[in-house]
Design a protein around this motif. Structure first.
Motif, PDB file in Angstrom:
ATOM      1  N   VAL A   9      -1.828   4.271  12.549  1.00 52.55           N
ATOM      2  CA  VAL A   9      -0.625   4.946  13.048  1.00 52.55           C
ATOM      3  C   VAL A   9       0.541   4.499  12.179  1.00 52.55           C
ATOM      4  O   VAL A   9       0.987   3.346  12.268  1.00 52.55           O
ATOM      5  N   GLU A  10       0.989   5.391  11.326  1.00 61.37           N
ATOM      6  CA  GLU A  10       2.024   5.030  10.333  1.00 61.37           C
ATOM      7  C   GLU A  10       2.791   6.296   9.976  1.00 61.37           C
ATOM      8  O   GLU A  10       2.196   7.309   9.621  1.00 61.37           O
ATOM      9  N   ASP A  11       4.123   6.245  10.095  1.00 70.11           N
ATOM     10  CA  ASP A  11       4.923   7.442   9.820  1.00 70.11           C
ATOM     11  C   ASP A  11       5.347   7.535   8.356  1.00 70.11           C
ATOM     12  O   ASP A  11       5.768   8.597   7.897  1.00 70.11           O
ATOM     13  N   ASP A  12       5.245   6.446   7.627  1.00 72.83           N
ATOM     14  CA  ASP A  12       5.557   6.476   6.200  1.00 72.83           C
ATOM     15  C   ASP A  12       4.330   7.044   5.484  1.00 72.83           C
ATOM     16  O   ASP A  12       3.296   6.374   5.372  1.00 72.83           O
ATOM     17  N   VAL A  53      -1.235  -0.278  13.907  1.00 75.55           N
ATOM     18  CA  VAL A  53      -0.068   0.444  14.414  1.00 75.55           C
ATOM     19  C   VAL A  53       1.211  -0.083  13.792  1.00 75.55           C
ATOM     20  O   VAL A  53       1.545  -1.269  13.931  1.00 75.55           O
ATOM     21  N   ASP A  54       1.932   0.802  13.126  1.00 79.76           N
ATOM     22  CA  ASP A  54       3.263   0.476  12.633  1.00 79.76           C
ATOM     23  C   ASP A  54       4.190   0.353  13.841  1.00 79.76           C
ATOM     24  O   ASP A  54       4.060   1.100  14.799  1.00 79.76           O
ATOM     25  N   ARG A  55       5.113  -0.611  13.800  1.00 84.00           N
ATOM     26  CA  ARG A  55       5.960  -0.824  14.975  1.00 84.00           C
ATOM     27  C   ARG A  55       7.069   0.233  15.104  1.00 84.00           C
ATOM     28  O   ARG A  55       7.338   0.729  16.190  1.00 84.00           O
ATOM     29  N   GLY A  56       7.703   0.552  13.986  1.00 84.26           N
ATOM     30  CA  GLY A  56       8.798   1.521  14.018  1.00 84.26           C
ATOM     31  C   GLY A  56       8.274   2.935  13.821  1.00 84.26           C
ATOM     32  O   GLY A  56       8.008   3.353  12.701  1.00 84.26           O
ATOM     33  N   LEU A  57       8.116   3.656  14.939  1.00 90.52           N
ATOM     34  CA  LEU A  57       7.504   4.991  14.886  1.00 90.52           C
ATOM     35  C   LEU A  57       8.384   6.009  15.577  1.00 90.52           C
ATOM     36  O   LEU A  57       9.052   5.681  16.549  1.00 90.52           O
TER      37      LEU A  57
HETATM   38 CA    CA Z   1       7.753   3.225  10.380  1.00 93.47          CA
END
Ligand code: CA
Length: 220
Positions: A9-12, A53-57
């Motif tokens: 899970v990563e938005d970058d 899981v990336d924390r900042g999502l």
């Molecule tokens: Ca992020």
């Protein structure tokens, strides 16, 4: 690690692509979710061995995602990646229900080693919660009684029992259970109905009524 399923899970998108490639090259079967909402849906419906899981999502923040999965009885091991690496930040991550926490920027070999350790521990651990008179299998969603009977549960019976059994000493109000377990229902009565179903299947002592407050797991 052949066949081990990872939800990343990563938005970058650049980092997600790099990590997906890295995990695949190590033999993991990787799926990527680019925001917390999608990850929540996949985490609730899919069958993963581990999550990174990336924390900042966007949509649902990383630690909130972990909390929501745990509250719903999903105990897939989670490794949180975060730019926030102070001791306090790590504590927050572990308190949210993550098994491991790695600050960015991280060393790729360390990430892979931690991922191997997590999947190994997960495979070794018996995935059961104790309940009065037996135990609940988190994989098959069945209760095995002390006398050896196997009792299958419906999805909602299971969700309700997991919520209670994950915090055995705690009293839950009906509105709390309604919100956590029966998100799409409106009346508190549905909670009482499912408590009734569970007692009928597993015995009255499985769930205690705490007068004026709500319910809690019964005493074994
Ligand atoms: Ca992020």
């Amino acid at each position: 690690v052949t066949g081990v399923r990872v939800l990343l899970v990563e938005d970058d998108s650049e980092l997600a692509g790099m990590l997906a490639e890295l995990f695949s090259s190590e033999g993991y079967a990787v799926e990527v979710a680019s925001d917390g909402q999608r990850a929540l849906h996949r985490g609730l419906t899919g069958d993963y061995d581990v999550m990174v899981v990336d924390r900042g999502l966007p949509a649902v923040e990383g630690l909130d995602l972990v909390r929501r999965l745990r509250r719903s009885g999903r105990f897939t091991p989670v490794l949180v990646l975060s730019a926030l690496g102070e001791p306090r930040d790590r504590v927050d991550g572990l308190d949210a229900g993550a098994e491991d926490y790695l600050a960015k920027p991280f060393d790729v070999d360390e990430l892979l080693a931690r991922l191997r350790a997590l999947t190994r521990r997960h495979a070794e651990r018996a995935e059961r919660l104790s309940i009065p008179g037996g135990s609940l299998d988190l994989g098959s969603r069945e209760v095995t009684t002390v006398s050896g009977d196997v009792v299958p549960l419906s999805t909602r019976e299971y969700d309700l029992l997991v919520r209670l059994a994950a915090s055995p000493g705690r009293v839950f109000t009906r509105s709390e259970l309604l919100l956590d377990v029966f998100e799409d229902a409106e009346a508190d009565g549905v909670v009482d109905t499912y408590v009734h179903y569970l007692r009928r299947k597993l015995g009255r002592e499985t769930i205690n009524t705490v007068r004026g407050l709500g319910y809690r797991l019964g005493r074994a």
